[in-house]
Scaffold this active site. Sequence first.
Site, PDB file in Angstrom:
ATOM      1  N   VAL A 130       8.090  31.469  10.538  1.00 32.77           N
ATOM      2  CA  VAL A 130       9.499  31.753  10.243  1.00 32.77           C
ATOM      3  C   VAL A 130       9.687  32.585   8.982  1.00 32.77           C
ATOM      4  O   VAL A 130      10.796  32.990   8.664  1.00 32.77           O
ATOM      5  CB  VAL A 130      10.312  30.442  10.101  1.00 32.77           C
ATOM      6  CG1 VAL A 130      10.352  29.693  11.421  1.00 32.77           C
ATOM      7  CG2 VAL A 130       9.750  29.555   8.999  1.00 32.77           C
ATOM      8  N   HIS A 134       3.989  37.799   0.177  1.00 35.98           N
ATOM      9  CA  HIS A 134       2.776  38.431  -0.323  1.00 35.98           C
ATOM     10  C   HIS A 134       1.593  37.474  -0.408  1.00 35.98           C
ATOM     11  O   HIS A 134       0.448  37.894  -0.327  1.00 35.98           O
ATOM     12  CB  HIS A 134       3.038  39.034  -1.702  1.00 35.98           C
ATOM     13  CG  HIS A 134       3.885  40.257  -1.666  1.00 35.98           C
ATOM     14  ND1 HIS A 134       5.261  40.195  -1.578  1.00 35.98           N
ATOM     15  CD2 HIS A 134       3.556  41.572  -1.685  1.00 35.98           C
ATOM     16  CE1 HIS A 134       5.737  41.427  -1.550  1.00 35.98           C
ATOM     17  NE2 HIS A 134       4.727  42.276  -1.618  1.00 35.98           N
ATOM     18  N   TYR A 137       2.780  32.281   4.004  1.00 37.25           N
ATOM     19  CA  TYR A 137       3.814  32.349   5.029  1.00 37.25           C
ATOM     20  C   TYR A 137       4.313  30.941   5.317  1.00 37.25           C
ATOM     21  O   TYR A 137       3.689  29.943   4.944  1.00 37.25           O
ATOM     22  CB  TYR A 137       3.274  33.008   6.301  1.00 37.25           C
ATOM     23  CG  TYR A 137       2.004  32.394   6.834  1.00 37.25           C
ATOM     24  CD1 TYR A 137       2.038  31.409   7.822  1.00 37.25           C
ATOM     25  CD2 TYR A 137       0.763  32.809   6.358  1.00 37.25           C
ATOM     26  CE1 TYR A 137       0.880  30.845   8.311  1.00 37.25           C
ATOM     27  CE2 TYR A 137      -0.417  32.247   6.844  1.00 37.25           C
ATOM     28  CZ  TYR A 137      -0.360  31.270   7.816  1.00 37.25           C
ATOM     29  OH  TYR A 137      -1.513  30.708   8.300  1.00 37.25           O
ATOM     30  N   ASP A 252      14.215  31.184 -10.211  1.00 41.68           N
ATOM     31  CA  ASP A 252      14.461  32.151  -9.140  1.00 41.68           C
ATOM     32  C   ASP A 252      15.637  31.710  -8.275  1.00 41.68           C
ATOM     33  O   ASP A 252      15.564  31.728  -7.044  1.00 41.68           O
ATOM     34  CB  ASP A 252      13.206  32.332  -8.282  1.00 41.68           C
ATOM     35  CG  ASP A 252      13.266  33.597  -7.430  1.00 41.68           C
ATOM     36  OD1 ASP A 252      13.996  34.541  -7.818  1.00 41.68           O
ATOM     37  OD2 ASP A 252      12.597  33.648  -6.386  1.00 41.68           O
ATOM     38  N   SER A 443      27.519   0.076 -27.008  1.00 41.00           N
ATOM     39  CA  SER A 443      27.669  -1.376 -27.117  1.00 41.00           C
ATOM     40  C   SER A 443      29.116  -1.771 -26.852  1.00 41.00           C
ATOM     41  O   SER A 443      29.999  -0.914 -26.721  1.00 41.00           O
ATOM     42  CB  SER A 443      27.260  -1.827 -28.517  1.00 41.00           C
ATOM     43  OG  SER A 443      28.173  -1.313 -29.482  1.00 41.00           O
ATOM     44  N   GLU A 489      32.341  10.243 -34.041  1.00 40.74           N
ATOM     45  CA  GLU A 489      31.227  10.969 -34.662  1.00 40.74           C
ATOM     46  C   GLU A 489      30.301  11.556 -33.607  1.00 40.74           C
ATOM     47  O   GLU A 489      29.694  12.614 -33.823  1.00 40.74           O
ATOM     48  CB  GLU A 489      30.438  10.077 -35.609  1.00 40.74           C
ATOM     49  CG  GLU A 489      29.387  10.869 -36.387  1.00 40.74           C
ATOM     50  CD  GLU A 489      28.681  10.089 -37.468  1.00 40.74           C
ATOM     51  OE1 GLU A 489      27.881  10.700 -38.201  1.00 40.74           O
ATOM     52  OE2 GLU A 489      28.907   8.863 -37.578  1.00 40.74           O
TER      53      GLU A 489
END
Length: 577
Positions: A130, A134, A137, A252, A443, A489
């Site tokens: 399918v 390079h 497959y 990618d 807490s 904070e």
Amino acid sequence: MGLCHGKPIEQQSKNLPISNEIEETPKNSSQKAKSSGFPFYSPSPLPSLFKTSPAVSSSSVSSTPLRIFKRPFPPPSPAKHIRALLARRHGSVKPNEASIPEGSECEVGLDKKFGFSKQFASHYEIDGEVGRGHFGYTCSAKGKKGSLKGQDVAVKVIPKSKMTTAIAIEDVRREVKILRALTGHKNLVQFYDAFEDDENVYIVMELCQGGELLDKILQRGGKYSEVDAKKVMIQILSVVAYCHLQGVVHRDLKPENFLFTTKDESSPLKAIDFGLSDYVRPDERLNDIVGSAYYVAPEVLHRTYGTEADMWSIGVIAYILLCGSRPFWARSESGIFRAVLKAEPNFEEAPWPSLSPDAVDFVKRLLNKDYRKRLTAAQALCHPWLVGSHELKIPSDMIIYKLVKVYIMSSSLRKSALAALAKTLTVPQLTYLQEQFNLLGPSKNGYISMQNYKTAILKSSTEATKDSRVLDFVHMISCLQYKKLDFEEFCASALSVYQLEAMETWEQHARRAYELYEKDGNRVIMIEELATELGLGPSVPVHVVLQDWIRHSDGKLSFLGFVRLLHGVSSRTLQKA
């Protein structure tokens, strides 16, 4: 290498016409392109490309012309130097591009044994191919026995003959480790197992039969409605936020690497192809240039990047989803790279004026060339454009850990300035911080300690968290000696000044914060005392670099000094000022 492609690459290539668009588009510099979904690795951009910005034409317009597509994007033709570097990475040619004879000395000593099961043939029967790239497959297959008996799966086949360098072998090993560690997220392709024999490595995964996101875009006439685009972005951000928390950067991300499970309209979207993914610790940067040309982030081309590079790629995908064109386009790879570095996306032409202001802001905040000003995946899920269109389930965000670490090590002067800035935050901005605070498990009295940070990460940690050494970074924070933080904070410690600066309302935030600081914390301060507060060494000419930080009228911190203080300072940044 692509995974579970809906159609063979050969068929796709027939549908990729040579573009006849004019060449006056802005250009940009150096990332690797992937042809048909497979990686190219590019060296750093040539300095000669950046003497002047090709993005600025004689009309001084520095934006990318609208590029509507009705067929799949024509992949940029790989430059020779990119091909050469890719070939060297996988050992197919020597640095001078001469062929390496089969079985040459380059492969001597390479260990191509991965320790995977060798029983692939007894477990699966291969069907049709399918996808092809390079270095391997992808095939469909059917389980012959076990829990997957009778089930269709996808098998990524990587020939060992292609693994002619240690780097290529490590790439495959890392891809399997990442898939194995991260599998289970609803928007990530399911990994089943890995096998090997003397010839190949077989990676067995879920078979996604609904086609690529790219195909769906094309079927819809080139773009999505805002409502549908939101659904896609939420799924993409969800899986990317999960990866980033584990210390994994995909590298990618593009429409071709997101597949729908089925052809049903409500089918979930799955991230695929982790062949270029890598581990990255929050306080470290990567430097190898990988990715696909249209989606590569500017900092990748500069060879210093982290998870923020994925967010740029998501911004490109969002741009395409909403308007049907690429934000950066050129005829050549080098032109695309120059556009990424120098040009600005076009938000003036249709359909942008008709889209909601929140949608435009969302994309702009992802396509900011300064990676420090870019939204994280968790923050993007809290953006006003997406809030209300999904059940708010925000994951922990590693940027919180980085910001808190810097805050704890800051001077008391900077902490008071950040406290003033935190008081100017709006309700939407506080929503994200409240979610992050709650995830740390405060807490009953509403306080968190440094140990809370480590405990929270351990709850969602995987093997990838260990391999990326994220836990080492979190352990550093948990060991810091600092008082417990309440929510007020915490907001001061966890807000990003750079991200606020990217907003159109930054000036109002800064001015209002300075007014509060004037009332509560500003006082007469000598330059020498300021230098001590900032931890500047004797080598810094403080009277030169700090003179505009203090008002001459009353000796107090000026607005300019206040803003610089918010950003944090170091000897290096001051000497560059």
